[in-house]
Design a protein around this motif. Sequence first.
Motif, short mmCIF file in Angstrom:
data_model
loop_
_atom_site.label_atom_id
_atom_site.label_comp_id
_atom_site.label_asym_id
_atom_site.label_seq_id
_atom_site.Cartn_x
_atom_site.Cartn_y
_atom_site.Cartn_z
N PRO A 106 24.69 -0.57 -5.37
CA PRO A 106 23.48 -0.96 -6.10
C PRO A 106 23.32 -0.07 -7.34
O PRO A 106 23.25 1.15 -7.21
N VAL A 107 23.28 -0.71 -8.49
CA VAL A 107 23.28 0.04 -9.75
C VAL A 107 22.08 0.98 -9.84
O VAL A 107 22.18 2.08 -10.37
N SER A 108 20.95 0.54 -9.28
CA SER A 108 19.74 1.36 -9.40
C SER A 108 19.55 2.28 -8.19
O SER A 108 18.52 2.97 -8.09
N GLY A 109 20.51 2.27 -7.27
CA GLY A 109 20.42 3.20 -6.14
C GLY A 109 19.72 2.62 -4.92
O GLY A 109 19.55 3.31 -3.92
N ARG A 110 19.26 1.37 -4.99
CA ARG A 110 18.59 0.78 -3.83
C ARG A 110 18.93 -0.70 -3.75
O ARG A 110 18.91 -1.39 -4.77
N PHE A 111 19.30 -1.17 -2.56
CA PHE A 111 19.59 -2.60 -2.36
C PHE A 111 18.28 -3.38 -2.34
O PHE A 111 17.28 -2.89 -1.77
N THR A 112 18.27 -4.58 -2.89
CA THR A 112 17.14 -5.48 -2.65
C THR A 112 17.30 -6.02 -1.22
O THR A 112 18.37 -5.88 -0.60
N ASP A 113 16.26 -6.67 -0.71
CA ASP A 113 16.33 -7.19 0.66
C ASP A 113 17.50 -8.17 0.81
O ASP A 113 18.25 -8.11 1.78
N ALA A 114 17.63 -9.08 -0.15
CA ALA A 114 18.70 -10.09 -0.05
C ALA A 114 20.07 -9.42 -0.15
O ALA A 114 20.99 -9.74 0.62
N GLN A 115 20.21 -8.48 -1.07
CA GLN A 115 21.50 -7.77 -1.20
C GLN A 115 21.84 -7.03 0.10
O GLN A 115 22.98 -7.06 0.57
#
Length: 513
Positions: free
Chosen positions: A335-344
């Motif tokens: 994850p580019v921003s350091g946090r996965f979204t729920d779907a990711q």
Amino acid sequence: MIDETDTQRLAERGSNRSQRPTSQAFREFIAGNWEEREPVLPDRSPAAAPAAARRKRIGLLFRGDRLVVPAGQLVTRSNDTDYRFRPHSAFAHLTGLGADQEPDAVLLLEPLADAPADGPTHEAVLHIRPAAGKDTEEFYADARYGELWVGVRPTLAEVEARTGIRCAHLDTLPDAVAKDAGQVTIRVVPGADAAVTALVQRVREEVGATTSTEDDDALAEALSEMRLTKDDHEIGELRMAIAATAAGFDDLIRSFPRATAHPRGERVLEGAFGARAREDGNGLGYETIAAAGDHANTLHWIANDGPVRPGQLVLVDAGVEVDSLYTADITRTLPVSGRFTDAQREVYQAVLDACEAALGKAREKGARFRDVHAAAMEVIAQRLEAWGMLPVSAAESLAPEGQYHRRWMVHGTSHHLGLDVHDCAQARRELYLDAELRPGMVFTIEPGLYFRADDLAVPPRFRGIGVRIEDDVLVTGDGAERLSEEIPRTVADVEAWVQRLLPPPDGQEAGAR
Ligand code: GLY
Ligand code: MN
Ligand code: MN
């Protein structure tokens, strides 16, 4: 149109840009007044003993036959510039030579007359093009081989000291190949060097030999199958390749801020990894895939010319090849921003669960190579069923006549890994796909899910998400070791990894989050 009045032949025009002097005075002047090189022989390579053991094994399989194993030729990239040389993997395996050694060289395994049943079967002779003297035109005028152009090349004695193999001048190869040609079967590694293959073919025709390309194919097959299990030296080299790859992934994450600020951010990622590959290794084992967002769903995305946006995932498939030419093959989806979204996270976890199932299978006694893939597919099919994406049950999809789930993972789960990223490719199916796993085998486990943005069979929340996780695994006496376990891969570990290496947001201390 070629001007009829112009008598210079096309082939000679490539040197029109240069005005190399041809005077006798120049020739004599450049030949003299060079310090003698100290005749200090290099140490024996740590690869020499394992390579000798491999030559012994192949010799036993082809007792009485002359085996011709070329390193290969330089390959033109454009006009008169070549690709960096990389020897054929069979040559590297049997000589222990790596990096760019040694264009045009040929290993000859000469059958010994009256070889004892339990003794050596062949004598190895390495035919190479040694350094030419400073009094030769090659020294200053040959851009492919001359010392002033490509640096000092080794002498026969130096290669002999390094490899432990008797060396001979390349000029003696034709006679060595042709010796007693009618009375000995000659086999050459197919596809390694067209000039050497043609030489062998000429010799065969001259004596009316019945040897066919099938005899050569049998050699290629045996050389490939010999590499199905790795010796301790090879495993050590693979560990080094994976450690350098881990460092390359760290560098790549550190480059995220530059990547998101650049219109071709994927190139920034590719470059960060590539720099490490050249600094710590021989280079890349294969072209890096640096795929942001929907590009991850193009399986061999190597254009790497897209942007990298905050909030996206980047799928990076990259491996450092060390100087001995063993390569890692690792994929992480970050994850580019350091946090996965729920779907990711949901898609990522499904792929990770498939990895775990495959690894668990690889650790089972008696498991076959194909079972590892089946274990991963079971998880993938079940997850797709749970998401309502399959037109049939997971069980029906997993049946050979179903396979609906493969729409979202058309590639295999595993391949052998070693000198070639897809190693042992000429091995027979019964020794590869259908074979029971044996200690010393090294292969990848790399399931994925690829949900293209234009795939209407995918729930909208998953569209544009592509995930692959790839690890390198060694089969041991009592299970399997994940050689790449130092490279984070769980959701929590990947997030922590990216956050640790990203520069802190303005106004915060490093490590404050
Ligand atoms: N990087 C090539 C592969 O994963 O097979
Ligand atoms: Mn792979
Ligand atoms: Mn890969």
